[in-house]
Scaffold this motif. Structure first.
Motif, PDB file in Angstrom:
ATOM      1  N   SER A 121      13.353  -1.990  -2.425  1.00 27.69           N
ATOM      2  CA  SER A 121      12.571  -1.833  -3.651  1.00 27.69           C
ATOM      3  C   SER A 121      11.457  -0.797  -3.498  1.00 27.69           C
ATOM      4  CB  SER A 121      11.989  -3.176  -4.102  1.00 27.69           C
ATOM      5  OG  SER A 121      11.106  -3.684  -3.142  1.00 27.69           O
ATOM      6  N   CYS A 122      11.131  -0.409  -2.261  1.00 26.34           N
ATOM      7  CA  CYS A 122      10.121   0.635  -2.081  1.00 26.34           C
ATOM      8  C   CYS A 122      10.581   1.950  -2.714  1.00 26.34           C
ATOM      9  CB  CYS A 122       9.779   0.827  -0.615  1.00 26.34           C
ATOM     10  SG  CYS A 122      11.147   1.405   0.393  1.00 26.34           S
ATOM     11  N   ALA A 123      11.884   2.196  -2.725  1.00 24.41           N
ATOM     12  CA  ALA A 123      12.413   3.407  -3.354  1.00 24.41           C
ATOM     13  C   ALA A 123      12.166   3.385  -4.855  1.00 24.41           C
ATOM     14  CB  ALA A 123      13.898   3.546  -3.057  1.00 24.41           C
ATOM     15  N   GLU A 124      12.259   2.210  -5.461  1.00 24.80           N
ATOM     16  CA  GLU A 124      11.994   2.077  -6.891  1.00 24.80           C
ATOM     17  C   GLU A 124      10.516   2.320  -7.198  1.00 24.80           C
ATOM     18  OE1 GLU A 124      13.282  -1.824  -7.940  1.00 24.80           O
ATOM     19  OE2 GLU A 124      15.312  -1.486  -7.215  1.00 24.80           O
ATOM     20  N   VAL A 125       9.654   1.831  -6.313  1.00 24.86           N
ATOM     21  CA  VAL A 125       8.214   1.972  -6.509  1.00 24.86           C
ATOM     22  C   VAL A 125       7.793   3.438  -6.423  1.00 24.86           C
ATOM     23  CG1 VAL A 125       5.961   1.414  -5.497  1.00 24.86           C
ATOM     24  CG2 VAL A 125       7.706  -0.355  -5.683  1.00 24.86           C
ATOM     25  N   THR A 126       8.382   4.172  -5.516  1.00 20.56           N
ATOM     26  CA  THR A 126       7.952   5.546  -5.266  1.00 20.56           C
ATOM     27  C   THR A 126       8.742   6.604  -6.035  1.00 20.56           C
ATOM     28  OG1 THR A 126       9.397   5.717  -3.338  1.00 20.56           O
ATOM     29  CG2 THR A 126       7.142   4.951  -2.955  1.00 20.56           C
ATOM     30  N   ALA A 127       9.803   6.235  -6.717  1.00 25.50           N
ATOM     31  CA  ALA A 127      10.670   7.225  -7.378  1.00 25.50           C
ATOM     32  C   ALA A 127       9.912   8.088  -8.376  1.00 25.50           C
ATOM     33  CB  ALA A 127      11.831   6.520  -8.064  1.00 25.50           C
ATOM     34  N   ALA A 128       9.108   7.493  -9.222  1.00 30.56           N
ATOM     35  CA  ALA A 128       8.383   8.265 -10.239  1.00 30.56           C
ATOM     36  C   ALA A 128       7.367   9.199  -9.597  1.00 30.56           C
ATOM     37  CB  ALA A 128       7.693   7.314 -11.216  1.00 30.56           C
ATOM     38  N   ILE A 129       6.702   8.731  -8.555  1.00 37.56           N
ATOM     39  CA  ILE A 129       5.708   9.568  -7.858  1.00 37.56           C
ATOM     40  C   ILE A 129       6.394  10.752  -7.197  1.00 37.56           C
ATOM     41  CG2 ILE A 129       4.034   9.616  -5.973  1.00 37.56           C
ATOM     42  CD1 ILE A 129       3.593   6.590  -6.582  1.00 37.56           C
ATOM     43  N   GLU A 130       7.509  10.482  -6.515  1.00 37.87           N
ATOM     44  CA  GLU A 130       8.236  11.560  -5.831  1.00 37.87           C
ATOM     45  C   GLU A 130       8.776  12.582  -6.825  1.00 37.87           C
ATOM     46  OE1 GLU A 130      11.080   9.418  -3.502  1.00 37.87           O
ATOM     47  OE2 GLU A 130       9.583   8.827  -2.020  1.00 37.87           O
ATOM     48  N   ALA A 131       9.177  12.129  -7.998  1.00 35.71           N
ATOM     49  CA  ALA A 131       9.672  13.057  -9.017  1.00 35.71           C
ATOM     50  C   ALA A 131       8.569  14.022  -9.455  1.00 35.71           C
ATOM     51  CB  ALA A 131      10.212  12.283 -10.218  1.00 35.71           C
ATOM     52  N   GLN A 132       7.343  13.537  -9.516  1.00 37.07           N
ATOM     53  CA  GLN A 132       6.221  14.389  -9.911  1.00 37.07           C
ATOM     54  C   GLN A 132       5.753  15.296  -8.772  1.00 37.07           C
ATOM     55  OE1 GLN A 132       4.864  14.637 -13.053  1.00 37.07           O
ATOM     56  NE2 GLN A 132       6.651  13.400 -13.585  1.00 37.07           N
ATOM     57  N   LEU A 133       5.905  14.838  -7.537  1.00 45.50           N
ATOM     58  CA  LEU A 133       5.443  15.629  -6.389  1.00 45.50           C
ATOM     59  C   LEU A 133       6.352  16.813  -6.093  1.00 45.50           C
ATOM     60  CD1 LEU A 133       4.278  12.859  -3.907  1.00 45.50           C
ATOM     61  CD2 LEU A 133       2.844  14.466  -5.171  1.00 45.50           C
ATOM     62  N   GLY A 134       7.644  16.662  -6.343  1.00 48.86           N
ATOM     63  CA  GLY A 134       8.564  17.764  -6.064  1.00 48.86           C
ATOM     64  C   GLY A 134       9.677  17.341  -5.123  1.00 48.86           C
ATOM     65  N   GLN A 135      10.206  18.301  -4.411  1.00 45.28           N
ATOM     66  CA  GLN A 135      11.364  18.097  -3.560  1.00 45.28           C
ATOM     67  C   GLN A 135      11.022  17.237  -2.347  1.00 45.28           C
ATOM     68  OE1 GLN A 135      12.904  21.738  -1.978  1.00 45.28           O
ATOM     69  NE2 GLN A 135      14.706  20.793  -1.126  1.00 45.28           N
ATOM     70  N   THR A 166       0.832  -1.199   0.000  1.00 43.42           N
ATOM     71  CA  THR A 166       0.000   0.000   0.000  1.00 43.42           C
ATOM     72  C   THR A 166       0.866   1.248   0.000  1.00 43.42           C
ATOM     73  OG1 THR A 166      -0.144   0.047   2.421  1.00 43.42           O
ATOM     74  CG2 THR A 166      -1.887  -1.117   1.264  1.00 43.42           C
ATOM     75  N   LEU A 167       0.365   2.270  -0.658  1.00 46.31           N
ATOM     76  CA  LEU A 167       0.951   3.603  -0.641  1.00 46.31           C
ATOM     77  C   LEU A 167      -0.116   4.526  -0.076  1.00 46.31           C
ATOM     78  CD1 LEU A 167       2.478   3.629  -4.209  1.00 46.31           C
ATOM     79  CD2 LEU A 167       3.745   3.461  -2.093  1.00 46.31           C
ATOM     80  N   GLU A 168       0.230   5.250   0.968  1.00 47.43           N
ATOM     81  CA  GLU A 168      -0.719   6.165   1.603  1.00 47.43           C
ATOM     82  C   GLU A 168      -0.160   7.585   1.498  1.00 47.43           C
ATOM     83  OE1 GLU A 168      -2.319   7.125   6.115  1.00 47.43           O
ATOM     84  OE2 GLU A 168      -1.487   5.168   5.677  1.00 47.43           O
ATOM     85  N   PHE A 169      -1.008   8.516   1.078  1.00 43.75           N
ATOM     86  CA  PHE A 169      -0.591   9.904   0.929  1.00 43.75           C
ATOM     87  C   PHE A 169      -1.472  10.788   1.793  1.00 43.75           C
ATOM     88  CE2 PHE A 169       0.633   7.785  -2.954  1.00 43.75           C
ATOM     89  CZ  PHE A 169       1.922   8.240  -3.155  1.00 43.75           C
ATOM     90  N   ILE A 170      -0.829  11.678   2.543  1.00 41.37           N
ATOM     91  CA  ILE A 170      -1.548  12.700   3.307  1.00 41.37           C
ATOM     92  C   ILE A 170      -1.125  14.041   2.719  1.00 41.37           C
ATOM     93  CG2 ILE A 170      -1.909  13.766   5.556  1.00 41.37           C
ATOM     94  CD1 ILE A 170      -1.115  11.029   6.787  1.00 41.37           C
ATOM     95  N   ILE A 171      -2.108  14.797   2.249  1.00 46.32           N
ATOM     96  CA  ILE A 171      -1.825  16.108   1.654  1.00 46.32           C
ATOM     97  C   ILE A 171      -2.272  17.180   2.640  1.00 46.32           C
ATOM     98  CG2 ILE A 171      -2.246  17.628  -0.316  1.00 46.32           C
ATOM     99  CD1 ILE A 171      -2.931  15.041  -1.904  1.00 46.32           C
ATOM    100  N   TYR A 172      -1.338  17.975   3.086  1.00 45.20           N
ATOM    101  CA  TYR A 172      -1.603  19.024   4.069  1.00 45.20           C
ATOM    102  C   TYR A 172      -2.049  20.313   3.376  1.00 45.20           C
ATOM    103  CZ  TYR A 172       0.669  15.905   7.371  1.00 45.20           C
ATOM    104  OH  TYR A 172       0.987  14.814   8.158  1.00 45.20           O
ATOM    105  N   PRO A 173      -2.746  21.180   4.093  1.00 42.17           N
ATOM    106  CA  PRO A 173      -3.231  22.436   3.510  1.00 42.17           C
ATOM    107  C   PRO A 173      -2.123  23.322   2.929  1.00 42.17           C
ATOM    108  CG  PRO A 173      -4.304  22.050   5.608  1.00 42.17           C
ATOM    109  CD  PRO A 173      -3.233  21.003   5.460  1.00 42.17           C
TER     110      PRO A 173
END
Length: 69
Positions: A25-39, A3-10
């Motif tokens: 391998s979790c780093a591989e799974v999330t790399a593309a998402i983190e690249a789109q989210l930003g820093q 599972t991937l859980e995201f909390i977006i703050y105001p």
């Protein structure tokens, strides 16, 4: 279950939590998402990150002996 859980703050920050993925391998799974989210400001590894995947191996050895009865 993975599972991937995201909390977006105001203020726009996003907290991401990954569960169910063993090892780095979790780093591989999330790399593309983190690249789109930003820093990425910080990362915390969990015990699942340091766990080793379970590998099962089966070996059978048959030995037949004959009697001279």
């Amino acid at each position: 279950m993975e599972t991937l859980e995201f909390i977006i703050y105001p203020d726009g920050r996003v907290q991401e939590k990954v569960t169910g993925i063993i090892g780095a391998s979790c780093a591989e799974v999330t790399a593309a998402i983190e690249a789109q989210l930003g820093q990425v400001l910080s990362q915390e590894t969990t015990s699942e990150y340091f766990a080793q995947p379970v590998q099962q191996s089966v070996s059978a050895q048959a030995q037949t002996t004959y009697s001279e009865w």
